[in-house]
Motif scaffolding. Structure first.
Motif, PDB file in Angstrom:
ATOM      1  N   ASP A  98       0.669  -1.475  -0.092  1.00 17.93           N
ATOM      2  CA  ASP A  98      -0.043  -0.070   0.010  1.00 17.93           C
ATOM      3  C   ASP A  98       0.856   1.063  -0.067  1.00 17.93           C
ATOM      4  OD1 ASP A  98      -2.250  -1.697   0.222  1.00 17.93           O
ATOM      5  OD2 ASP A  98      -2.715  -1.087   2.056  1.00 17.93           O
ATOM      6  N   ARG A  99       0.388   2.312  -0.555  1.00 12.63           N
ATOM      7  CA  ARG A  99       1.025   3.661  -0.389  1.00 12.63           C
ATOM      8  C   ARG A  99       0.319   4.435   0.268  1.00 12.63           C
ATOM      9  NH1 ARG A  99       4.875   4.467  -5.060  1.00 12.63           N
ATOM     10  NH2 ARG A  99       4.601   6.702  -4.741  1.00 12.63           N
ATOM     11  N   ILE A 100       0.584   5.020   1.367  1.00  7.47           N
ATOM     12  CA  ILE A 100       0.054   5.839   2.258  1.00  7.47           C
ATOM     13  C   ILE A 100       0.718   7.441   2.343  1.00  7.47           C
ATOM     14  CG2 ILE A 100      -0.689   4.001   3.665  1.00  7.47           C
ATOM     15  CD1 ILE A 100       1.511   4.679   5.924  1.00  7.47           C
ATOM     16  N   LEU A 101      -0.104   8.209   2.452  1.00  8.99           N
ATOM     17  CA  LEU A 101       0.258   9.624   2.652  1.00  8.99           C
ATOM     18  C   LEU A 101       0.194  10.172   4.124  1.00  8.99           C
ATOM     19  CD1 LEU A 101       1.125  12.442   1.502  1.00  8.99           C
ATOM     20  CD2 LEU A 101      -1.330  12.717   1.029  1.00  8.99           C
ATOM     21  N   VAL A 102       1.175  10.291   4.863  1.00  9.16           N
ATOM     22  CA  VAL A 102       0.984  10.613   6.136  1.00  9.16           C
ATOM     23  C   VAL A 102       1.351  12.187   6.406  1.00  9.16           C
ATOM     24  CG1 VAL A 102       1.855   9.962   8.592  1.00  9.16           C
ATOM     25  CG2 VAL A 102       1.893   8.275   6.547  1.00  9.16           C
ATOM     26  N   VAL A 103       0.742  12.845   7.069  1.00 13.58           N
ATOM     27  CA  VAL A 103       0.820  14.302   7.324  1.00 13.58           C
ATOM     28  C   VAL A 103       1.129  14.513   8.787  1.00 13.58           C
ATOM     29  CG1 VAL A 103      -0.122  16.572   7.342  1.00 13.58           C
ATOM     30  CG2 VAL A 103      -0.451  15.049   5.239  1.00 13.58           C
ATOM     31  N   GLY A 104       2.016  15.173   9.280  1.00 18.23           N
ATOM     32  CA  GLY A 104       2.185  15.487  10.649  1.00 18.23           C
ATOM     33  C   GLY A 104       3.456  16.199  11.126  1.00 18.23           C
ATOM     34  N   ARG A 105       3.742  16.562  12.419  1.00 20.64           N
ATOM     35  CA  ARG A 105       4.844  17.425  12.658  1.00 20.64           C
ATOM     36  C   ARG A 105       6.069  16.788  12.123  1.00 20.64           C
ATOM     37  NH1 ARG A 105       3.097  21.645  15.303  1.00 20.64           N
ATOM     38  NH2 ARG A 105       5.376  22.422  15.466  1.00 20.64           N
ATOM     39  N   ARG A 106       7.109  17.440  11.831  1.00 22.36           N
ATOM     40  CA  ARG A 106       8.365  17.202  11.206  1.00 22.36           C
ATOM     41  C   ARG A 106       9.048  15.966  12.262  1.00 22.36           C
ATOM     42  NH1 ARG A 106      12.486  20.114  11.608  1.00 22.36           N
ATOM     43  NH2 ARG A 106      11.368  21.933  11.670  1.00 22.36           N
ATOM     44  N   GLU A 107       9.127  16.392  13.536  1.00 19.12           N
ATOM     45  CA  GLU A 107       9.705  15.553  14.533  1.00 19.12           C
ATOM     46  C   GLU A 107       9.074  14.183  14.684  1.00 19.12           C
ATOM     47  OE1 GLU A 107       7.442  18.683  16.895  1.00 19.12           O
ATOM     48  OE2 GLU A 107       8.538  18.423  15.140  1.00 19.12           O
ATOM     49  N   ALA A 108       7.824  14.236  14.486  1.00 18.52           N
ATOM     50  CA  ALA A 108       7.184  13.042  14.720  1.00 18.52           C
ATOM     51  C   ALA A 108       7.380  11.851  13.276  1.00 18.52           C
ATOM     52  CB  ALA A 108       5.744  13.223  14.958  1.00 18.52           C
ATOM     53  N   LEU A 109       7.500  12.446  12.221  1.00 22.42           N
ATOM     54  CA  LEU A 109       7.695  11.736  11.050  1.00 22.42           C
ATOM     55  C   LEU A 109       9.234  11.144  10.783  1.00 22.42           C
ATOM     56  CD1 LEU A 109       5.492  13.262   8.207  1.00 22.42           C
ATOM     57  CD2 LEU A 109       5.243  10.979   9.524  1.00 22.42           C
ATOM     58  N   ALA A 110      10.018  11.992  11.718  1.00 21.92           N
ATOM     59  CA  ALA A 110      11.403  11.713  11.654  1.00 21.92           C
ATOM     60  C   ALA A 110      11.899  10.372  12.129  1.00 21.92           C
ATOM     61  CB  ALA A 110      12.444  12.841  12.262  1.00 21.92           C
ATOM     62  N   GLY A 111      12.455   9.530  11.196  1.00 19.93           N
ATOM     63  CA  GLY A 111      12.874   8.338  11.851  1.00 19.93           C
ATOM     64  C   GLY A 111      11.575   7.366  11.850  1.00 19.93           C
ATOM     65  N   SER A 112      10.434   7.507  11.070  1.00 19.54           N
ATOM     66  CA  SER A 112       9.370   6.728  11.086  1.00 19.54           C
ATOM     67  C   SER A 112       9.350   5.515  10.307  1.00 19.54           C
ATOM     68  CB  SER A 112       8.246   7.468  10.716  1.00 19.54           C
ATOM     69  OG  SER A 112       8.102   8.047   9.555  1.00 19.54           O
ATOM     70  N   THR A 113      10.483   5.651   9.048  1.00 23.63           N
ATOM     71  CA  THR A 113      10.383   4.573   8.121  1.00 23.63           C
ATOM     72  C   THR A 113      10.550   3.253   8.707  1.00 23.63           C
ATOM     73  OG1 THR A 113      11.750   6.116   6.744  1.00 23.63           O
ATOM     74  CG2 THR A 113      11.921   3.784   6.297  1.00 23.63           C
ATOM     75  N   PRO A 114      11.367   2.740   9.734  1.00 16.37           N
ATOM     76  CA  PRO A 114      11.324   1.274  10.064  1.00 16.37           C
ATOM     77  C   PRO A 114       9.985   0.984  10.620  1.00 16.37           C
ATOM     78  CG  PRO A 114      13.135   2.630  11.072  1.00 16.37           C
ATOM     79  CD  PRO A 114      12.343   3.674  10.276  1.00 16.37           C
ATOM     80  N   ARG A 115       9.216   1.994  10.842  1.00 16.85           N
ATOM     81  CA  ARG A 115       7.873   1.314  11.632  1.00 16.85           C
ATOM     82  C   ARG A 115       6.828   1.306  10.248  1.00 16.85           C
ATOM     83  NH1 ARG A 115       7.235   5.245  16.794  1.00 16.85           N
ATOM     84  NH2 ARG A 115       8.278   6.820  15.404  1.00 16.85           N
ATOM     85  N   ILE A 116       7.079   1.948   9.367  1.00 14.71           N
ATOM     86  CA  ILE A 116       5.989   2.093   8.277  1.00 14.71           C
ATOM     87  C   ILE A 116       6.493   1.402   7.066  1.00 14.71           C
ATOM     88  CG2 ILE A 116       4.740   3.405   6.718  1.00 14.71           C
ATOM     89  CD1 ILE A 116       5.129   5.779   8.826  1.00 14.71           C
ATOM     90  N   GLY A 117       7.738   1.585   6.317  1.00 15.52           N
ATOM     91  CA  GLY A 117       8.070   1.203   5.107  1.00 15.52           C
ATOM     92  C   GLY A 117       9.136   2.240   4.675  1.00 15.52           C
ATOM     93  N   ALA A 118       9.459   2.137   3.353  1.00 16.53           N
ATOM     94  CA  ALA A 118      10.497   2.953   2.618  1.00 16.53           C
ATOM     95  C   ALA A 118       9.616   4.500   2.260  1.00 16.53           C
ATOM     96  CB  ALA A 118      11.152   2.036   1.498  1.00 16.53           C
ATOM     97  N   GLU A 119      10.277   5.223   2.634  1.00 16.61           N
ATOM     98  CA  GLU A 119       9.740   6.639   1.967  1.00 16.61           C
ATOM     99  C   GLU A 119       9.855   6.654   0.514  1.00 16.61           C
ATOM    100  OE1 GLU A 119       9.792  11.363   2.321  1.00 16.61           O
ATOM    101  OE2 GLU A 119      10.930  10.022   3.959  1.00 16.61           O
ATOM    102  N   VAL A 120       8.829   6.806  -0.263  1.00 15.41           N
ATOM    103  CA  VAL A 120       8.826   6.944  -1.706  1.00 15.41           C
ATOM    104  C   VAL A 120       8.381   8.400  -2.309  1.00 15.41           C
ATOM    105  CG1 VAL A 120       8.224   4.463  -2.110  1.00 15.41           C
ATOM    106  CG2 VAL A 120       6.529   6.232  -1.941  1.00 15.41           C
ATOM    107  N   ASP A 121       8.951   8.756  -3.538  1.00  6.65           N
ATOM    108  CA  ASP A 121       8.469   9.949  -4.166  1.00  6.65           C
ATOM    109  C   ASP A 121       6.899  10.099  -4.213  1.00  6.65           C
ATOM    110  OD1 ASP A 121      11.203  10.395  -4.536  1.00  6.65           O
ATOM    111  OD2 ASP A 121      11.041   9.706  -6.789  1.00  6.65           O
ATOM    112  N   LEU A 122       6.631  11.448  -3.936  1.00  3.06           N
ATOM    113  CA  LEU A 122       5.059  11.859  -3.903  1.00  3.06           C
ATOM    114  C   LEU A 122       4.482  11.519  -5.112  1.00  3.06           C
ATOM    115  CD1 LEU A 122       3.017  12.806  -1.818  1.00  3.06           C
ATOM    116  CD2 LEU A 122       3.604  14.998  -2.757  1.00  3.06           C
ATOM    117  N   ASP A 123       3.302  10.764  -5.188  1.00  3.90           N
ATOM    118  CA  ASP A 123       2.618  10.548  -6.207  1.00  3.90           C
ATOM    119  C   ASP A 123       1.507  11.722  -6.576  1.00  3.90           C
ATOM    120  OD1 ASP A 123       0.793   9.634  -8.255  1.00  3.90           O
ATOM    121  OD2 ASP A 123       0.292   7.548  -7.538  1.00  3.90           O
TER     122      ASP A 123
END
Length: 561
Positions: A266-291
């Motif tokens: 699945d591709r998901i768009l997550v919006v939030g505070r920058r500090e909350a998203l920093a380092g979230s890749t291990p808990r979600i998956g790889a960050e990809v270019d915005l579709d």
């Protein structure tokens, strides 16, 4: 030279704008950390121009300008004033009480010692307390005394001259005391104390003076691997200050819900505070270019806090109690009156505050009704509501009570101030009408006061030299005392009795005199906005009470003559 004099005398409207242009230019001149500001600069220029040529502005122009200023002052202060009438904020009214008692007592002593007339006494109080609005209320009260027209004109001119002298002395005194001498007396490093308070409020140590190099709220797109099998709600709870806004599976958008279970790929768009998203890749998956098909714009809105069951709470309390309601909505700014407050967990939010929030449109539609009313950016000035309020202010000002031989009345100034408070409070309760954009309000308030002050200065010019010769050094000394004595008393009460932190102590001292230059100097010395947290509350109380001292000091001086 004769042509210039004649032109200014025959066309006072030209003289008005000459005074405004030169006055605001003079007001910008900074000597060390002190500048007079546009209004005081206009008064000084007007006095000298009045000495140069015989110029008189129409009384109706003066009255209308002051009415617009004082109504706007009450309108902007009204929500904060009434919201501060609670257990947490009401204690700050102590400083306004100290200011009122002190300046009236000092003025009474000055009247008896120097035999001041009503106009000079009122100007001394207004300038020493750095409260320009008191000039208007006192001038109006003098106009109602049972005296000859010539005597009234002289007394009204004395208000402006005495005000200009004591204001300069008061301004320099409050800036030096609050930002330089009081920290030395308290034996503290103000910047260090402000940093401690900022950290206690929940801010990072370097956040107070650092400007962010990247936006606080960001959007990132991920390809789900680690989060496969988890629901949207579970992922949001794990990440904190974020919101999943879009989910795409095999190129098709899925209906979004908290129970939607994510699948690998699945591709998901997550919006939030920058500090909350920093380092979230291990808990979600790889960050990809915005579709581009998943790209979205964040909605931005200014919202007046009006929730009926809302009580003054800290930002941390609100975040805890309304965690789900505010999901996907992010706070950008908090404004009280015309002052911006620090966005920190322990910042107190009151009814009537304006918060700027951002988020996805659907999240904003859900959250805004829970907070209050969204300000329409296309409407800056509700002319019907404002004009009706000014009319009511004039009518209230026409009421007169006679005590003995002394007529007591709120006059145009007091009437429009009370009407402004009332209409500002109504607006905070029912913000669907009566909008008064802060930018528009600032222009009206500044232009109205500057125009009125210019008229006072032009009429004061001819008597300025005589007044200075009559009272000499006594007026500057009294002006300094008018500022310094209540400031020292409030310092002792705030620091030793109420045990307030140093930034709040100094914010209260400057707030009791409504001294924007003073609190600006304190902020510069502190290195952050913590002094504003006390300043805005005390400022609201003093902004309402101090202008009402104009008629009181006129009546007192008249009785002591």
């Amino acid at each position: 030279m004769d042509w210039i004099k004649q032109t200014l005398s025959d066309t006072p409207e030209i003289a008005l704008f000459v005074c405004l242009a030169l006055g605001f230019a003079v007001g910008k001149v900074r000597i060390w950390k002190i500048s007079l500001g546009g209004v005081a600069g206009t008064l000084i220029v007007a006095i000298f121009l009045g000495m140069f040529a015989d110029i008189t502005l129409n009384d109706q122009v003066k009255t209308i300008a002051f009415a617009l200023f004082i109504f706007t002052l009450g309108y902007i202060s009204g929500p904060t004033f009434f919201a501060s009438l609670n257990r947490k904020s009401l204690r700050y009214a102590t400083f306004t009480g100290i200011e009122v008692v002190s300046v009236l007592a000092i003025t009474a002593v000055a009247i008896l010692v120097m035999n001041l007339d009503e106009g000079t006494a009122a100007g001394l109080l207004a300038g020493g307390a750095t409260e320009s609005a008191a000039v208007g209320t006192a001038t109006d009260a003098i106009g109602r005394l049972d005296l000859s027209a010539d005597r009234i004109a002289t007394l009204q001119a004395n208000v402006g001259t005495a005000y200009s002298i004591s204001y300069i002395c008061g301004l320099i005194t409050i800036v030096l005391l609050s930002s330089q001498f009081f920290p030395l007396i308290m034996r503290i490093d103000l910047r260090e104390e402000a940093a401690k308070l900022w950290k206690k409020l929940g801010g990072a140590a370097d956040e107070a003076t650092a400007a962010p190099a990247a936006p606080a709220v960001v959007g990132r797109e991920y390809r789900v691997t680690a989060a496969a099998g988890r629901t949207v709600g579970e992922l949001q709870s794990d990440l904190g200050e974020v919101s999943v806004e879009e989910v795409s599976r095999q190129g098709a958008a899925l209906p979004l819900s908290q129970d939607l279970r994510l699948a690998e790929g699945d591709r998901i768009l997550v919006v939030g505070r920058r500090e909350a998203l920093a380092g979230s890749t291990p808990r979600i998956g790889a960050e990809v270019d915005l579709d581009e098909s998943m790209a979205m714009n964040l909605d931005l809105a200014d919202v007046v806090v009006t929730r009926k069951d809302y009580k003054s709470s800290t930002l941390a309390d609100i975040r805890r109690d309304f965690a789900e309601e505010r999901r996907g909505v992010f706070l950008q700014r908090i404004t009280r009156g015309d002052h911006e407050l620090p966005v920190q967990p322990e910042t107190l939010i009151q009814r009537g505050d304006t918060v700027r929030i951002s988020g996805a449109a659907r999240d904003m539609e859900r959250a805004i009704p829970k907070i209050g009313f969204r300000v329409d950016p296309k409407v800056t000035f509700d002319m019907v509501f404002i004009a009706v309020g000014v009319v009511l202010g004039f009518l209230i000002g026409m009421l007169v009570w006679t005590v003995g031989t002394i007529p007591l009345t709120l006059g145009t100034g007091g009437g429009c101030l009370l009407a402004g408070l009332l209409f500002g409070w109504i607006r905070s309760k029912r913000p669907t009408f009566g909008q008064y954009d802060s930018g528009a309000a600032d222009v009206i308030k500044t232009l109205g006061l500057a125009t009125f002050i210019c008229a006072v200065g032009l009429s004061s010019g001819p008597q300025a030299v005589e007044l200075v010769k009559e009272f000499g050094i006594g007026l500057p000394i009294a002006g300094i005392a008018m500022t310094a004595i209540p400031a020292f008393v409030s310092l002792f009460v705030a620091w030793k009795v109420m045990k307030l932190p140093a930034p709040l102590t100094l914010g209260s001292v400057t707030g009791q005199q409504c001294s924007t230059p003073g609190v600006t100097a304190v902020q510069a010395a502190a290195g952050n906005a913590t002094p504003l947290m006390a300043y805005t509350i005390v400022y609201a109380f003093s902004n309402v009470v101090l202008p009402l001292l104009g008629p009181i000091v006129v009546a007192m001086a008249h009785a002591l003559q």
